[in-house]
Design an enzyme around this catalytic site. Sequence first.
Site, mmCIF file in Angstrom:
data_model
loop_
_atom_site.group_PDB
_atom_site.id
_atom_site.type_symbol
_atom_site.label_atom_id
_atom_site.label_comp_id
_atom_site.label_asym_id
_atom_site.label_seq_id
_atom_site.Cartn_x
_atom_site.Cartn_y
_atom_site.Cartn_z
ATOM 1 N N GLY A 41 0.814 -1.210 0.000
ATOM 2 C CA GLY A 41 0.000 0.000 0.000
ATOM 3 C C GLY A 41 0.845 1.255 0.000
ATOM 4 O O GLY A 41 0.532 2.239 -0.687
ATOM 5 N N CYS A 42 1.928 1.236 0.764
ATOM 6 C CA CYS A 42 2.793 2.415 0.863
ATOM 7 C C CYS A 42 3.535 2.658 -0.451
ATOM 8 O O CYS A 42 3.753 3.807 -0.846
ATOM 9 C CB CYS A 42 3.772 2.265 2.023
ATOM 10 S SG CYS A 42 2.909 2.167 3.617
ATOM 11 N N THR A 43 3.899 1.580 -1.123
ATOM 12 C CA THR A 43 4.551 1.713 -2.426
ATOM 13 C C THR A 43 3.584 2.311 -3.439
ATOM 14 O O THR A 43 3.927 3.246 -4.163
ATOM 15 C CB THR A 43 5.084 0.345 -2.901
ATOM 16 O OG1 THR A 43 6.058 -0.118 -1.953
ATOM 17 C CG2 THR A 43 5.711 0.439 -4.277
#
Length: 158
Positions: A41-43
């Site tokens: 998700g952060c990527t």
Amino acid sequence: MIDQTVDDFSLPATGGQTFTLSSCRGSTVVLYFYPKDSTPGCTTEAQEFRDLHAEFVKTGAIVVGISRDSIKSHDNFKARQNLPFDLLSDSAEELCTRFAVIKLKSMYGKQVRGIERSTFVIDGKGVLRHEWRGVKVAGHAQTVLDCVIQLRAASTVV
């Protein structure tokens, strides 16, 4: 906190820099807090901000990502994802605490403290103008960009 001045802060940033909020006066600042470098998700979130970065720059906005990861981790993540903006390390959770983004989360059935994905827009005078908490990644960077464009348009109306 909306419509209130954000107290100045400094945090270590990628590339051996230090990011200081007061040095950004005159520019809109987008602070996006995320849980951890190199997670799915952060990527995706970083990639969405990366892909819209030129549009943010056109509005005069500065985008920075913040997590508790180390600068070394941030430098690697920034390089792998070709991010054109800085990532800030808040390993002591000072800014995370100030913005109240540390939450208890459930991971594999255990309660863990972590960053709730959140974004804040601070205007050129240092005033908090918008916040999103519990962010869903898909399309979020575009939503933030739209907000920044609206803020800019509103500030130019006399």
